[in-house]
Write a protein that holds these residues in place. Structure first.
Motif, PDB file in Angstrom:
ATOM      1  N   ALA A 168       5.107  -8.820  51.915  1.00 26.44           N
ATOM      2  CA  ALA A 168       5.959  -9.534  50.960  1.00 26.44           C
ATOM      3  C   ALA A 168       6.221 -10.974  51.396  1.00 26.44           C
ATOM      4  O   ALA A 168       6.604 -11.802  50.591  1.00 26.44           O
ATOM      5  N   LEU A 169       6.003 -11.260  52.664  1.00 28.71           N
ATOM      6  CA  LEU A 169       6.369 -12.593  53.154  1.00 28.71           C
ATOM      7  C   LEU A 169       5.151 -13.488  53.342  1.00 28.71           C
ATOM      8  O   LEU A 169       4.072 -13.011  53.693  1.00 28.71           O
ATOM      9  N   PHE A 182       3.862  -6.493  57.886  1.00 21.56           N
ATOM     10  CA  PHE A 182       4.786  -5.428  57.505  1.00 21.56           C
ATOM     11  C   PHE A 182       4.164  -4.053  57.708  1.00 21.56           C
ATOM     12  O   PHE A 182       4.723  -3.188  58.383  1.00 21.56           O
ATOM     13  N   ASP A 215      13.256  -8.708  58.636  1.00 25.10           N
ATOM     14  CA  ASP A 215      13.225  -8.398  57.200  1.00 25.10           C
ATOM     15  C   ASP A 215      14.597  -7.984  56.690  1.00 25.10           C
ATOM     16  O   ASP A 215      15.055  -8.406  55.635  1.00 25.10           O
ATOM     17  N   ALA A 219      16.834 -10.044  53.990  1.00 24.26           N
ATOM     18  CA  ALA A 219      17.275  -9.481  52.709  1.00 24.26           C
ATOM     19  C   ALA A 219      18.773  -9.704  52.533  1.00 24.26           C
ATOM     20  O   ALA A 219      19.247 -10.087  51.457  1.00 24.26           O
ATOM     21  N   THR A 662       8.679 -14.515  46.103  1.00 24.87           N
ATOM     22  CA  THR A 662       8.838 -13.817  47.376  1.00 24.87           C
ATOM     23  C   THR A 662      10.242 -13.237  47.505  1.00 24.87           C
ATOM     24  O   THR A 662      10.425 -12.106  47.965  1.00 24.87           O
ATOM     25  N   ARG A 665      10.424 -10.085  45.528  1.00 22.90           N
ATOM     26  CA  ARG A 665       9.659  -8.992  46.109  1.00 22.90           C
ATOM     27  C   ARG A 665      10.356  -8.430  47.349  1.00 22.90           C
ATOM     28  O   ARG A 665      10.440  -7.230  47.550  1.00 22.90           O
ATOM     29  N   HIS A 666      10.856  -9.332  48.150  1.00 22.83           N
ATOM     30  CA  HIS A 666      11.509  -8.898  49.379  1.00 22.83           C
ATOM     31  C   HIS A 666      12.788  -8.109  49.073  1.00 22.83           C
ATOM     32  O   HIS A 666      13.046  -7.072  49.671  1.00 22.83           O
ATOM     33  N   ARG A 669      12.190  -4.612  47.851  1.00 20.29           N
ATOM     34  CA  ARG A 669      11.847  -3.667  48.905  1.00 20.29           C
ATOM     35  C   ARG A 669      13.068  -3.269  49.723  1.00 20.29           C
ATOM     36  O   ARG A 669      13.268  -2.109  50.048  1.00 20.29           O
ATOM     37  N   TRP A 670      13.899  -4.238  50.066  1.00 20.47           N
ATOM     38  CA  TRP A 670      14.975  -3.967  51.018  1.00 20.47           C
ATOM     39  C   TRP A 670      16.302  -3.586  50.387  1.00 20.47           C
ATOM     40  O   TRP A 670      17.110  -2.914  51.001  1.00 20.47           O
TER      41      TRP A 670
END
Ligand code: ADP
Ligand code: MG
Length: 680
Positions: A168-169, A182, A215, A219, A662, A665-666, A669-670
């Protein structure tokens, strides 16, 4: 999602695959190699393979299954090394399985037993000769009752195959921070190769851990900053820069505000004349005079023809604020109204009517303030005392209450629990902070002493002489975390004990189960000097202000947290008399527990104490996560990961500016559940 995996999700409380793959191990077990029985060392967990030489039920004295394992069951050599293992709970089927001659593989921690090395309840299974060993270290996951490690492992393995593990990064960011990708990081943590250094994995210094911690922190920073941006789009009703009322109030006090109080007042008044809702934390050690500052903030609203609300977490504290505000504001011709859950009938209806028509200029109360049926006419500022004791949801609800045609009330939170810098950076990124770093003049230092329980009688004697001199004292009863009933019993017992031992003294009692008016009556009697010794549970911990009380005894001090002890102790040392705090501790106290009490004895600095407390207890206490049930950081640790936190802050700024995709997306996920909890 297959049934078994779904079950694991449910039990762990997760809703998405992304959450399950981030369920990371606590530690690892090495089942990649066998340790010969003769090489076992006490205390070092190991995997062993051998044959059952003997297995029988013994009474030692409890009934248990004792199994003797040798590398070869029928080795002639009577001196062949043996390992015993014992099962204290077992089924007949296990006994049948562990027949002499059967080959087993077991993992556990050997200890020195009666007849040699032994393991108690090792993990074991029957194997055929030559069964291959594990190729990776075996993860041990955090779990809940009724959920086995094997089930979690399986569910995670399945989910890892299906979930999106894409990066994601941006690569340049990772390169700059020297962080691994990741997916490889995640795979390494769920199933580390046998040569991974176990210490680096457990201490979370392994690069894979660094990546995941980064990460997580990123977040959090992104969510906080996004909320901050959103807040700056909200509007508040700006208050007039109307100083007259405030000046009249300050002039009416028998003392003048300290420099630190003045600074905090200026910062707050500056915010209140702005167009966006204030979100400010007023931090000041116990007794630093936060109430005065809060009152000035309320007057800024009242002076502009609007309302202010003051909310406290307990009835005792709210009631004290109520009395204080009335004492201060009624002479200025202002109307202060009380609202608590216990309020009933006509009194309640009248209070609600005055809140709704705006005639109640300042409303003081408990969480009843944001319950149904409470409608403010025009709430411009809400003050929340001891903010960490309220859940995030409650703070949000209060803000919602005051919402008026898109305008939000200003929020002033107060806390005596000093929040260490790293914690403030991460959780309070969207809070402005004012600090009162100076106590009002004339405070008397408090002498703190540690006294063993064996000398309790002497302490009671001392109380007798002390109170005979006109002084007042608190006796704080033992905390019983596991049972409110037992805690109440301890308080009642102590009350009776003190009445019997000290018949010449007027002894009072306050505890959490008393009705609000009984509590208020007891506090009022203590304040008026009609009670000399007040037996109390920790309900008096926050905010209680009786300057003539100068002695405090804390029974079983070892059961309390340091911050809590500091708060309690802050109830004395408020008047002109020299004050003493006696910490009674259980006779058989561990060295560590004694060390903790020494920290309190030797320091009166809330910040220093809080730092120690953070080390000993973790950050949950500071922010009341326990009450609100919100996830704290799972992986990163604010004491040790300050560098990563700084890196995450910088990265968050950059990404928010230049790379919204980004960010999206990040966060997906978190923080798949949304970042609502950050909104308080
Ligand atoms: P806390 O910050 O713990 O809430 P309080 O607001 O209850 O502290 O103040 C503690 C005591 O100090 C109160 O009795 C209050 O009246 C008194 N006080 C507050 N400000 C001053 C001051 N500037 N000078 C003298 N006494 C003060
Ligand atoms: Mg206070």
């Amino acid at each position: 999602m297959p049934g078994k995996t779904a079950e694991v999700h449910d039990k762990l409380g997760y809703a998405t695959a992304a959450e399950l793959i981030l369920h990371l191990p606590l530690r690892y077990e090495d089942e990649t190699r066998l340790t010969p029985i003769r090489d076992l060392r006490p205390g070092l967990p190991a995997l062993v393979e051998g044959e059952v030489a003997q297995c029988d039920v013994q009474y030692r004295p409890r009934r248990q299954l004792v199994v003797e394992v040798r590398e070869q069951a029928n080795a002639d050599d009577a001196l062949a090394p043996t390992l015993f293992f014992r099962l204290l709970h077992f089924y007949p089927s296990q006994q049948a399985q562990l027949k002499s001659g059967n080959r087993i593989r077991l993992f556990g921690e050997p200890r020195q037993g009666l007849h040699g090395l032994e393991m108690v309840h090792p993990r074991y299974r029957l194997v055929k000769p030559g069964t291959p060993l594990s190729e990776t270290l075996t993860p041990v996951y955090p779990t809940v009752a009724g959920l086995s490690q094997a089930a979690i492992r399986k569910a995670i393995a399945t989910t890892m195959q299906e979930a999106d593990l894409g990066e994601a990064l941006p690569a340049p960011l990772l390169k700059r921070l020297k962080l691994p990708g990741f997916e490889p990081s995640l795979r390494r943590l769920h199933s580390p190769p046998p040569d991974a250094a176990p210490a680096a994995l457990e201490l979370k210094t392994d690069p894979a851990w660094q990546r995941l911690k980064f990460d997580e922190l990123l977040a959090q920073q992104l969510a906080l900053k996004r909320y901050a941006q959103a807040r700056h789009r909200l509007t508040a009703r700006p208050l007039k820069d109307e100083q007259q009322l405030i000046e009249r109030y300050l002039a009416s006090l028998p003392f003048s505000a300290t420099g630190a109080q003045q600074r905090a007042i200026e910062e707050i008044l500056h915010d209140l004349t702005g167009r966006h809702p204030m979100n400010r934390l007023l931090q000041g050690d116990v007794g630093s005079g936060k109430t005065l500052v809060a009152c000035v903030a309320c007057l800024a609203a009242v002076g502009s023809g609007q309302q202010a609300a003051v909310m406290a977490p307990t009835e005792i504290l709210a009631e004290q604020h109520h009395l204080k505000f009335r004492e201060w504001l009624e002479p200025l011709g202002l109307k202060v109204v009380w609202l608590a859950a216990a309020l009933k009938g006509a009194t309640k209806r009248e209070a609600l009517a005055q809140i709704a028509d705006g005639s109640a200029q300042v409303v003081v109360g408990t969480h009843a303030l944001f319950q149904e049926g409470v409608e403010f006419h025009s709430l411009a500022i809400a003050v929340v005392d001891e903010q960490h004791r309220f859940g995030v949801a409650q703070r949000l609800a209060l803000r919602e209450k005051g919402k008026h045609k898109a305008a939000q009330p200003h929020l002033l939170m107060m806390s005596a629990t000093p929040i260490p810098r790293s914690l403030a950076m991460s959780y309070l990124a969207d809070l402005d902070v004012s600090v009162i770093d100076e106590l009002p003049p004339g405070r008397t230092p408090i002498t703190t002493k540690l006294i063993t329980m064996a000398r309790r009688d002497e302490v009671v004697e001392r109380l007798r002489h002390y109170c005979a001199d006109g002084a007042q004292a608190y006796w704080v009863c033992p905390l019983v975390e596991e049972s409110q009933k037992l805690e109440l019993k301890a308080a009642l017992d102590t009350f009776e004990e003190m009445q019997a031992a000290l018949p010449e003294l007027k002894v009072g009692l306050v505890h959490g189960r008393m009705k609000a008016d009984e509590k208020a009556a007891a506090m009022a009697a203590f304040k008026a000097g009609e009670i000399q010794l007040l037996v109390a549970t920790t309900v008096i911990e926050v905010g209680v202000d009786v300057p003539n009380a100068s002695l405090m005894v804390i029974d079983h001090a070892e059961r309390m947290g340091l911050a809590q002890l500091h708060q309690l102790r802050g109830r004395v040392g408020r008047g002109s008399r020299e004050s003493t705090c006696l910490l009674l501790y259980a006779d058989a106290l561990s060295d560590l527990a004694k060390q903790r009490l020494k920290i309190i004895r030797d320091s009166q600095d809330g910040f220093a104490i809080a730092r120690e407390d953070l080390k000993l207890r973790g950050p949950g206490e500071f922010l009341g996560a326990r009450q609100s049930g919100l996830p704290m950081l799972r992986f990163a640790d604010l004491e040790n990961d300050v560098e990563l936190l700084e890196a995450a802050r910088t990265a968050a700024d950059e990404l928010l500016k230049h790379d919204p995709a980004t960010v999206q997306r990040h966060l997906a996920r978190w923080l798949p559940q949304g970042a609502a909890f950050m909104l308080a």
